[in-house]
Motif scaffolding. Sequence first.
Motif, mmCIF file in Angstrom:
data_model
loop_
_atom_site.group_PDB
_atom_site.id
_atom_site.type_symbol
_atom_site.label_atom_id
_atom_site.label_comp_id
_atom_site.label_asym_id
_atom_site.label_seq_id
_atom_site.Cartn_x
_atom_site.Cartn_y
_atom_site.Cartn_z
ATOM 1 N N LYS A 170 0.861 -1.177 0.000
ATOM 2 C CA LYS A 170 0.000 0.000 0.000
ATOM 3 C C LYS A 170 0.898 1.228 0.000
ATOM 4 O O LYS A 170 1.850 1.307 0.770
ATOM 5 C CB LYS A 170 -0.902 -0.008 1.231
ATOM 6 C CG LYS A 170 -1.984 1.040 1.210
ATOM 7 C CD LYS A 170 -2.991 0.764 2.317
ATOM 8 C CE LYS A 170 -4.269 1.506 2.103
ATOM 9 N NZ LYS A 170 -5.252 0.789 1.334
ATOM 10 N N GLU A 171 0.590 2.186 -0.854
ATOM 11 C CA GLU A 171 1.388 3.405 -0.910
ATOM 12 C C GLU A 171 1.146 4.228 0.349
ATOM 13 O O GLU A 171 0.008 4.530 0.709
ATOM 14 C CB GLU A 171 1.032 4.230 -2.146
ATOM 15 C CG GLU A 171 1.885 5.467 -2.275
ATOM 16 C CD GLU A 171 1.524 6.325 -3.477
ATOM 17 O OE1 GLU A 171 2.234 7.311 -3.699
ATOM 18 O OE2 GLU A 171 0.544 6.017 -4.188
ATOM 19 N N LEU A 172 2.240 4.568 1.016
ATOM 20 C CA LEU A 172 2.176 5.393 2.217
ATOM 21 C C LEU A 172 2.871 6.713 1.937
ATOM 22 O O LEU A 172 3.914 6.749 1.282
ATOM 23 C CB LEU A 172 2.868 4.702 3.394
ATOM 24 C CG LEU A 172 2.284 3.349 3.816
ATOM 25 C CD1 LEU A 172 3.139 2.738 4.916
ATOM 26 C CD2 LEU A 172 0.846 3.502 4.280
ATOM 27 N N LEU A 173 2.282 7.778 2.443
ATOM 28 C CA LEU A 173 2.809 9.116 2.224
ATOM 29 C C LEU A 173 3.212 9.744 3.552
ATOM 30 O O LEU A 173 2.520 9.560 4.566
ATOM 31 C CB LEU A 173 1.743 9.998 1.569
ATOM 32 C CG LEU A 173 1.091 9.450 0.301
ATOM 33 C CD1 LEU A 173 -0.103 10.293 -0.088
ATOM 34 C CD2 LEU A 173 2.112 9.394 -0.823
ATOM 35 N N ASP A 174 4.320 10.480 3.550
ATOM 36 C CA ASP A 174 4.677 11.270 4.726
ATOM 37 C C ASP A 174 3.570 12.292 4.952
ATOM 38 O O ASP A 174 3.101 12.917 4.001
ATOM 39 C CB ASP A 174 5.998 12.013 4.489
ATOM 40 C CG ASP A 174 7.198 11.112 4.622
ATOM 41 O OD1 ASP A 174 7.564 10.795 5.767
ATOM 42 O OD2 ASP A 174 7.766 10.724 3.582
ATOM 43 N N ILE A 175 3.149 12.435 6.192
ATOM 44 C CA ILE A 175 2.124 13.437 6.489
ATOM 45 C C ILE A 175 2.660 14.399 7.555
ATOM 46 O O ILE A 175 3.428 14.015 8.429
ATOM 47 C CB ILE A 175 0.785 12.809 6.948
ATOM 48 C CG1 ILE A 175 0.951 11.938 8.200
ATOM 49 C CG2 ILE A 175 0.166 11.999 5.820
ATOM 50 C CD1 ILE A 175 -0.356 11.451 8.786
ATOM 51 N N SER A 176 2.245 15.643 7.427
ATOM 52 C CA SER A 176 2.646 16.656 8.396
ATOM 53 C C SER A 176 1.437 17.261 9.111
ATOM 54 O O SER A 176 1.571 17.926 10.117
ATOM 55 C CB SER A 176 3.460 17.763 7.724
ATOM 56 O OG SER A 176 2.713 18.342 6.677
ATOM 57 N N ASN A 177 0.241 17.005 8.563
ATOM 58 C CA ASN A 177 -0.978 17.401 9.271
ATOM 59 C C ASN A 177 -1.919 16.209 9.259
ATOM 60 O O ASN A 177 -1.718 15.256 8.526
ATOM 61 C CB ASN A 177 -1.613 18.662 8.679
ATOM 62 C CG ASN A 177 -2.226 18.419 7.318
ATOM 63 O OD1 ASN A 177 -3.176 17.639 7.200
ATOM 64 N ND2 ASN A 177 -1.721 19.074 6.291
#
Length: 181
Positions: free
Chosen positions: A57-64
């Motif tokens: 599963k594609e995971l993205l860095d999140i900042s909010n």
Amino acid sequence: MLTIIWAGGQPGKISELRRMTQAEWGLLRNDLPTNVKTYIDCDEDTILISHPDFSEKELLDISNFDGLKFSDGLVPVITKDENGLFLMQAFSNLESLELSQKESMGIYFSRSRNQLWRKGDTSGHIQKLKRILSPKDGSFVVYEVEQEGAACHEGYYSCFFREQDRSGTKNLVPEIPFLGK
């Protein structure tokens, strides 16, 4: 309720996370391919199903945290070390996510104590937070951490220190060291 994590190995990549009842898991378990590995966490409320053919599963860095799907104010958190080894699964609320980000530490919400839980406050086995990730659908969060000491309250480096075979027998995973409490 159980949390079921599908992964392409241990260490590995996350394919999916689902919450289900024990009865639903009992039915699903019968339909799993015979060559999957099933790891049970220390509290027996999270199951890690591992198979190299599971897609990532594609995971993205999140900042909010605006796009996260909270249920009753909580979102599941999978914690992995920098090598990709699954360490634990817990829950966070918005406050614990914000504090984790601010302090660069693994901070969760304890459902049993109904309060914030800073990993290592009592044991000294802390998690230095390196990244916070989430799939596009916001259904769960991944903490990538530098684990110092045991992630598991039973003293193992990972909460997934037992593999369950098809008959239900649980065996220790020799690759997961016992570090002491």
